[in-house]
Design an enzyme around this catalytic site. Structure first.
Site, PDB file in Angstrom:
ATOM      1  N   SER A 180     -39.297 -53.447  14.826  1.00 36.21           N
ATOM      2  CA  SER A 180     -39.534 -52.070  14.363  1.00 36.21           C
ATOM      3  C   SER A 180     -39.793 -52.058  12.863  1.00 36.21           C
ATOM      4  O   SER A 180     -39.317 -52.940  12.135  1.00 36.21           O
ATOM      5  CB  SER A 180     -38.315 -51.197  14.652  1.00 36.21           C
ATOM      6  OG  SER A 180     -38.457 -49.923  14.030  1.00 36.21           O
ATOM      7  N   TYR A 193     -29.094 -49.520  14.514  1.00 32.70           N
ATOM      8  CA  TYR A 193     -30.372 -49.877  15.138  1.00 32.70           C
ATOM      9  C   TYR A 193     -31.226 -50.720  14.188  1.00 32.70           C
ATOM     10  O   TYR A 193     -31.763 -51.768  14.566  1.00 32.70           O
ATOM     11  CB  TYR A 193     -31.103 -48.593  15.512  1.00 32.70           C
ATOM     12  CG  TYR A 193     -32.520 -48.751  16.008  1.00 32.70           C
ATOM     13  CD1 TYR A 193     -32.787 -49.054  17.344  1.00 32.70           C
ATOM     14  CD2 TYR A 193     -33.616 -48.563  15.155  1.00 32.70           C
ATOM     15  CE1 TYR A 193     -34.088 -49.170  17.810  1.00 32.70           C
ATOM     16  CE2 TYR A 193     -34.918 -48.676  15.612  1.00 32.70           C
ATOM     17  CZ  TYR A 193     -35.156 -48.974  16.932  1.00 32.70           C
ATOM     18  OH  TYR A 193     -36.445 -49.092  17.388  1.00 32.70           O
TER      19      TYR A 193
HETATM   20  P1  NAD Z   1     -38.835 -46.000  25.771  1.00 28.20           P
HETATM   21  O1  NAD Z   1     -37.696 -45.090  25.873  1.00 28.20           O
HETATM   22  O2  NAD Z   1     -40.048 -45.683  26.534  1.00 28.20           O
HETATM   23  O3  NAD Z   1     -38.435 -47.471  26.160  1.00 28.20           O
HETATM   24  C1  NAD Z   1     -37.170 -48.033  25.888  1.00 28.20           C
HETATM   25  C2  NAD Z   1     -36.715 -48.665  27.183  1.00 28.20           C
HETATM   26  O4  NAD Z   1     -35.548 -49.434  26.926  1.00 28.20           O
HETATM   27  C3  NAD Z   1     -36.311 -47.654  28.241  1.00 28.20           C
HETATM   28  O5  NAD Z   1     -37.405 -47.304  29.040  1.00 28.20           O
HETATM   29  C4  NAD Z   1     -35.243 -48.379  29.017  1.00 28.20           C
HETATM   30  O6  NAD Z   1     -35.747 -48.870  30.237  1.00 28.20           O
HETATM   31  C5  NAD Z   1     -34.878 -49.548  28.137  1.00 28.20           C
HETATM   32  N1  NAD Z   1     -33.436 -49.591  27.930  1.00 28.20           N
HETATM   33  C6  NAD Z   1     -32.685 -48.832  27.108  1.00 28.20           C
HETATM   34  N2  NAD Z   1     -31.366 -49.146  27.246  1.00 28.20           N
HETATM   35  C7  NAD Z   1     -31.315 -50.133  28.184  1.00 28.20           C
HETATM   36  C8  NAD Z   1     -30.268 -50.885  28.768  1.00 28.20           C
HETATM   37  N3  NAD Z   1     -28.989 -50.710  28.426  1.00 28.20           N
HETATM   38  N4  NAD Z   1     -30.584 -51.796  29.702  1.00 28.20           N
HETATM   39  C9  NAD Z   1     -31.869 -51.990  30.055  1.00 28.20           C
HETATM   40  N5  NAD Z   1     -32.899 -51.327  29.541  1.00 28.20           N
HETATM   41  C10 NAD Z   1     -32.624 -50.408  28.603  1.00 28.20           C
HETATM   42  O7  NAD Z   1     -39.161 -46.103  24.219  1.00 28.20           O
HETATM   43  P2  NAD Z   1     -40.087 -47.110  23.386  1.00 28.20           P
HETATM   44  O8  NAD Z   1     -40.217 -46.457  22.084  1.00 28.20           O
HETATM   45  O9  NAD Z   1     -41.279 -47.518  24.144  1.00 28.20           O
HETATM   46  O10 NAD Z   1     -39.141 -48.359  23.171  1.00 28.20           O
HETATM   47  C11 NAD Z   1     -39.510 -49.685  23.458  1.00 28.20           C
HETATM   48  C12 NAD Z   1     -39.146 -50.588  22.293  1.00 28.20           C
HETATM   49  O11 NAD Z   1     -39.921 -50.197  21.166  1.00 28.20           O
HETATM   50  C13 NAD Z   1     -37.686 -50.507  21.845  1.00 28.20           C
HETATM   51  O12 NAD Z   1     -37.191 -51.798  21.576  1.00 28.20           O
HETATM   52  C14 NAD Z   1     -37.768 -49.719  20.547  1.00 28.20           C
HETATM   53  O13 NAD Z   1     -36.727 -50.049  19.670  1.00 28.20           O
HETATM   54  C15 NAD Z   1     -39.101 -50.203  20.037  1.00 28.20           C
HETATM   55  N6  NAD Z   1     -39.678 -49.352  18.984  1.00 28.20           N
HETATM   56  C16 NAD Z   1     -40.046 -48.075  19.256  1.00 28.20           C
HETATM   57  C17 NAD Z   1     -40.581 -47.297  18.256  1.00 28.20           C
HETATM   58  C18 NAD Z   1     -40.991 -45.873  18.495  1.00 28.20           C
HETATM   59  O14 NAD Z   1     -41.277 -45.167  17.518  1.00 28.20           O
HETATM   60  N7  NAD Z   1     -41.067 -45.400  19.719  1.00 28.20           N
HETATM   61  C19 NAD Z   1     -40.763 -47.821  16.986  1.00 28.20           C
HETATM   62  C20 NAD Z   1     -40.376 -49.135  16.741  1.00 28.20           C
HETATM   63  C21 NAD Z   1     -39.845 -49.896  17.764  1.00 28.20           C
END
Ligand code: NAD
Ligand code: MG
Length: 288
Positions: A180, A193
């Site tokens: 991230s 986080y």
């Molecule tokens: P999202 O909510 O679509 O996906 C996150 C997924 O993590 C969930 O769908 C869930 O299945 C899984 N998850 C959460 N807790 C869990 C657990 N205890 N066991 C198993 N699975 C679990 O959101 P996203 O933004 O697509 O997130 C995906 C990745 O991207 C994450 O690692 C997040 O930190 C990273 N990220 C997101 C952003 C953003 O702005 N959306 C920015 C930087 C990084």
């Protein structure tokens, strides 16, 4: 794909983990735009958290590039997992949806074993699942329970899954971790986080060093603000309305705009000499 450059998001809030169908507007996972060109023909990928957001966009892109895909989802995310499965079905590739909460080692071991067995092997691991909860209060308000949830989901699971997967990964395999912008430019509201994401960058580089002799490449993608269920489920409403406007490009990104970075890093055609790097997809914010 053209992107609206001046968007504010409507007021909205969800409970974690959040569902795609309750988001306004719906995110773009590349359903109508992603065109594969055989970059991952015959590959077998495991993607954690592939039900929604970036994970779903990566699953769709990988399948359209010719990969068979196993992905994990939480029990509360069955509706999202079914939609990802429908997309993978349409792509004409083999796929497996595995319900799993990754906060314990036994489950991580089972997920890897299931994926290997059902796909007939494994050569791409995408550690994508992640959790955050923004809070205005300081360090003293972070409970042990919250720390456990954040660190186990983002960091322990990455170690457990990677450890279980490595013995199955042949030369030419790739591991891609979802980091991230928070690793480089941490928000005070995301203390725990952000720390996990910095640790993920460090582990990515270190694992690339360890696994190089096995012919396994290890990289990370560091997204900026991306429109996924995580945001309305874990950020205050006012933050969601303004989401992404503080980037040089002035808007949030869509999951479909992040997936190509995961394709590039997985592809032996394109990235055979790329290992130990963190690729920013941030709308212009620096990742160094
Ligand atoms: P999202 O909510 O679509 O996906 C996150 C997924 O993590 C969930 O769908 C869930 O299945 C899984 N998850 C959460 N807790 C869990 C657990 N205890 N066991 C198993 N699975 C679990 O959101 P996203 O933004 O697509 O997130 C995906 C990745 O991207 C994450 O690692 C997040 O930190 C990273 N990220 C997101 C952003 C953003 O702005 N959306 C920015 C930087 C990084
Ligand atoms: Mg989800």
């Amino acid at each position: 794909m053209s992107q609206d450059t001046s968007q504010s998001f409507p007021r909205q809030q969800q409970e974690p983990p959040g569902l795609t169908g309750d988001m306004q507007p719906l995110p773009d996972h590349g359903e109508d735009s992603y065109q594969g060109s055989g970059r991952l023909e015959g590959r077998k990928a495991l993607i954690t958290g592939g039900d929604s957001g970036i994970g779903r966009a990566v699953a769709i892109a990988y399948a359209r590039e010719g990969a068979d895909v196993a992905f994990t989802y939480l029990a509360d995310e069955k509706a999202d997992a079914d939609e990802t499965s429908a997309q993978l079905e349409r792509a004409g590739r083999a796929y497996v949806a595995i319900e799993a909460d990754l906060r314990d080692r036994e489950t991580c071991d089972r997920v890897v074993a299931d994926a290997v067995q059902q796909l007939g092997g494994l050569d791409i691991l995408v550690n994508n699942a992640g959790y955050q909860m923004a809070r205005e209060e300081g360090l003293e308000e972070i409970t042990d329970e919250t720390m456990d949830r954040v660190f186990k989901t983002n960091l322990y699971a990455l170690f457990w899954l990677t450890r279980a997967a490595v013995p199955h990964l042949p030369r030419g395999s790739a591991i891609i971790n979802n980091s991230s912008i928070q690793a480089f430019d941490p928000s005070s509201t995301l203390l725990d986080y952000a720390a996990t994401k910095a640790a993920i960058n460090n582990a990515t580089v270190n694992l690339a060093g360890q696994l190089g002799e096995k012919g396994i490449r290890v990289n990370a993608v560091a997204p900026g603000p991306i429109w996924t269920p995580l945001q309305p489920a874990t950020q205050p409403v006012e933050k969601v309305e303004q989401f992404g406007q503080d980037t040089p490009l002035g808007r949030a990104g869509q999951p479909a705009e992040v997936a190509p970075a995961f394709v590039f890093l997985a592809s032996e055609r394109d990235a055979s000499y790329v290992s130990g790097t963190v690729l920013g997809v941030t709308g212009g914010k620096p990742v160094f």
